[in-house]
Design a protein around this motif. Structure first.
Motif, mmCIF file in Angstrom:
data_model
loop_
_atom_site.group_PDB
_atom_site.id
_atom_site.type_symbol
_atom_site.label_atom_id
_atom_site.label_comp_id
_atom_site.label_asym_id
_atom_site.label_seq_id
_atom_site.Cartn_x
_atom_site.Cartn_y
_atom_site.Cartn_z
ATOM 1 N N TRP A 81 1.001 -1.370 -0.073
ATOM 2 C CA TRP A 81 -0.060 -0.201 -0.113
ATOM 3 C C TRP A 81 1.192 1.088 -0.697
ATOM 4 C CZ3 TRP A 81 -4.172 -2.133 4.201
ATOM 5 C CH2 TRP A 81 -4.603 -2.855 3.666
ATOM 6 N N PHE B 52 2.624 1.874 -2.939
ATOM 7 C CA PHE B 52 0.817 1.876 -4.823
ATOM 8 C C PHE B 52 1.133 4.025 -3.802
ATOM 9 C CE2 PHE B 52 -3.473 3.089 -4.785
ATOM 10 C CZ PHE B 52 -3.189 2.738 -6.160
ATOM 11 N N LEU B 53 1.203 4.505 -2.920
ATOM 12 C CA LEU B 53 1.273 5.670 -2.705
ATOM 13 C C LEU B 53 2.176 6.456 -3.160
ATOM 14 C CD1 LEU B 53 -0.940 5.626 0.962
ATOM 15 C CD2 LEU B 53 -1.601 5.955 -1.135
ATOM 16 N N ARG C 42 4.085 5.820 -5.365
ATOM 17 C CA ARG C 42 4.456 5.675 -6.733
ATOM 18 C C ARG C 42 3.473 6.610 -7.674
ATOM 19 N NH1 ARG C 42 4.695 0.292 -6.247
ATOM 20 N NH2 ARG C 42 2.012 -0.124 -6.588
ATOM 21 N N ARG C 43 2.349 7.234 -6.788
ATOM 22 C CA ARG C 43 1.517 8.453 -6.876
ATOM 23 C C ARG C 43 2.220 9.590 -6.769
ATOM 24 N NH1 ARG C 43 -4.652 6.733 -5.882
ATOM 25 N NH2 ARG C 43 -5.068 8.605 -7.225
ATOM 26 N N ILE C 44 3.265 9.828 -6.318
ATOM 27 C CA ILE C 44 3.423 10.640 -6.144
ATOM 28 C C ILE C 44 4.477 11.802 -7.349
ATOM 29 C CG2 ILE C 44 4.979 12.283 -4.558
ATOM 30 C CD1 ILE C 44 4.602 10.592 -2.274
ATOM 31 N N PRO C 45 4.089 12.710 -7.759
ATOM 32 C CA PRO C 45 4.085 13.387 -8.880
ATOM 33 C C PRO C 45 6.187 13.053 -8.628
ATOM 34 C CG PRO C 45 3.216 14.376 -8.344
ATOM 35 C CD PRO C 45 3.154 13.732 -7.313
ATOM 36 N N SER D 23 8.351 10.946 -7.120
ATOM 37 C CA SER D 23 9.089 9.480 -7.301
ATOM 38 C C SER D 23 9.838 8.628 -7.692
ATOM 39 C CB SER D 23 7.467 9.503 -5.995
ATOM 40 O OG SER D 23 6.416 8.253 -6.665
ATOM 41 N N GLU E 205 10.106 3.941 -2.436
ATOM 42 C CA GLU E 205 8.950 3.268 -2.159
ATOM 43 C C GLU E 205 10.086 2.401 -1.165
ATOM 44 O OE1 GLU E 205 6.985 -0.865 -4.467
ATOM 45 O OE2 GLU E 205 7.522 1.624 -5.316
#
Length: 288
Positions: free
Chosen positions: A49, A52-53, A55-58, A60, A65
């Motif tokens: 999780w 996943f969060l 990877r959604r950060i610009p 990153s 991770e």
């Protein structure tokens, strides 16, 4: 204590005491196993999780991770162990206080290990490299795979795993060959002293200008680099995109060699000139 009771009654009383106790202990044991299994499962899910969060950060990368995923996973397993101990009736409050006091002593003994954690945090803050970058640290080169709490994992060009403590990475100069989009390549070719220098320079320049992968700005640069023992060393300096560095190096070296062959320009082998003086000359020198 109850010897005056009949044997059958004493047996029934023992069963009434022992069976609930065994049942309670068994349920506690099964509950502890269940908590461990669920905690281990949840730690893996929490790691994913977090990944996943992140990877959604610009902007990153995989280092964030793996690092934050490790922290969350270790935290979940710590709470899981405390929950298991509480299931068996251990006073976790006093245990935490005891661990806190012992942690100070252990921390002093494991300063090197804790420095790896601190260095990992500093690497995440200043970001001298990202996952996938080719770096050199303390003479060790490799592609960055991941950054964990304690170590930085690299992969050598021949795909050998290299694990470096974070403190070693942070405490030394880091060469990042992937940071900038362009790179410079210097190639040195030796020609004979009898060859025409201008002709060799024109040939090298023409070969460089024909390669579309080379950048026009800065333009290819050709010059006499040094006067060696057996050759005049010519320098060819070019710029290209980072991803084209090795293909350009190999192709340009071959192209210049073939062009020299076509132009009759020689690349000499190292030679030595030996002068042999006769006995008469030696005797004259001795008398002098």
């Amino acid at each position: 204590m109850m010897d005056w009771l009949p044997q059958s009654i004493q047996h029934n009383l023992d069963l009434q005491i022992v069976l609930p106790l065994l049942l309670e202990r068994g349920l506690n044991f099964l509950g502890a196993i269940l908590i461990l299994v669920l905690g281990y499962w949840f730690s893996g899910r929490a790691r994913r999780w977090v990944g996943f969060l992140v990877r959604r950060i610009p902007n990153s990368d995989l280092m964030l991770e793996s690092f934050f995923g490790s922290i969350v996973a270790y935290s979940v397993m710590t709470f899981t162990v405390l929950a298991v101990l509480a299931k068996f009736g251990v006073q976790t409050t006093s245990l935490i206080a005891l661990l806190g006091a012992a942690g100070l002593a252990v921390g002093l003994a494991l300063q090197g290990t804790l420095s790896n954690v601190a260095a990992g945090v500093m690497l995440l803050i200043f970001r001298p490299f990202r996952a996938g970058d080719y770096v050199e640290v303390g003479g060790i080169g490799g592609t960055v795979r991941q950054l964990t709490l304690f170590t930085t994992e690299l992969a050598s060009p021949d795909n050998i795993q290299i694990v470096v403590p974070n403190s070693n990475v942070w405490g030394q100069a880091v060469k990042n060959y992937s940071r900038h989009p362009t790179r410079r390549l210097d190639l040195v070719f030796g020609i004979s002293y009898a060859d025409d220098i201008g002709k060799a320079m024109d040939a090298m320049r023409e070969v460089a200008l024909r390669d579309s992968r080379l950048l026009a700005d800065p333009a290819p640069f050709v010059a006499v680099n040094a006067l060696g023992q057996s050759s005049v060393d010519m320098l060819l300096r070019v710029w290209m995109n980072n991803a084209d560095y090795w293909p350009v190096k190999f192709d340009l070296t071959r192209a210049v060699k073939e062009r020299f062959d076509a132009e009759g320009i020689t690349i000499p082998f190292p030679t030595q000139t030996v002068y042999n003086f006769g006995d008469a000359e030696w005797s004259k020198a001795d008398r002098a």
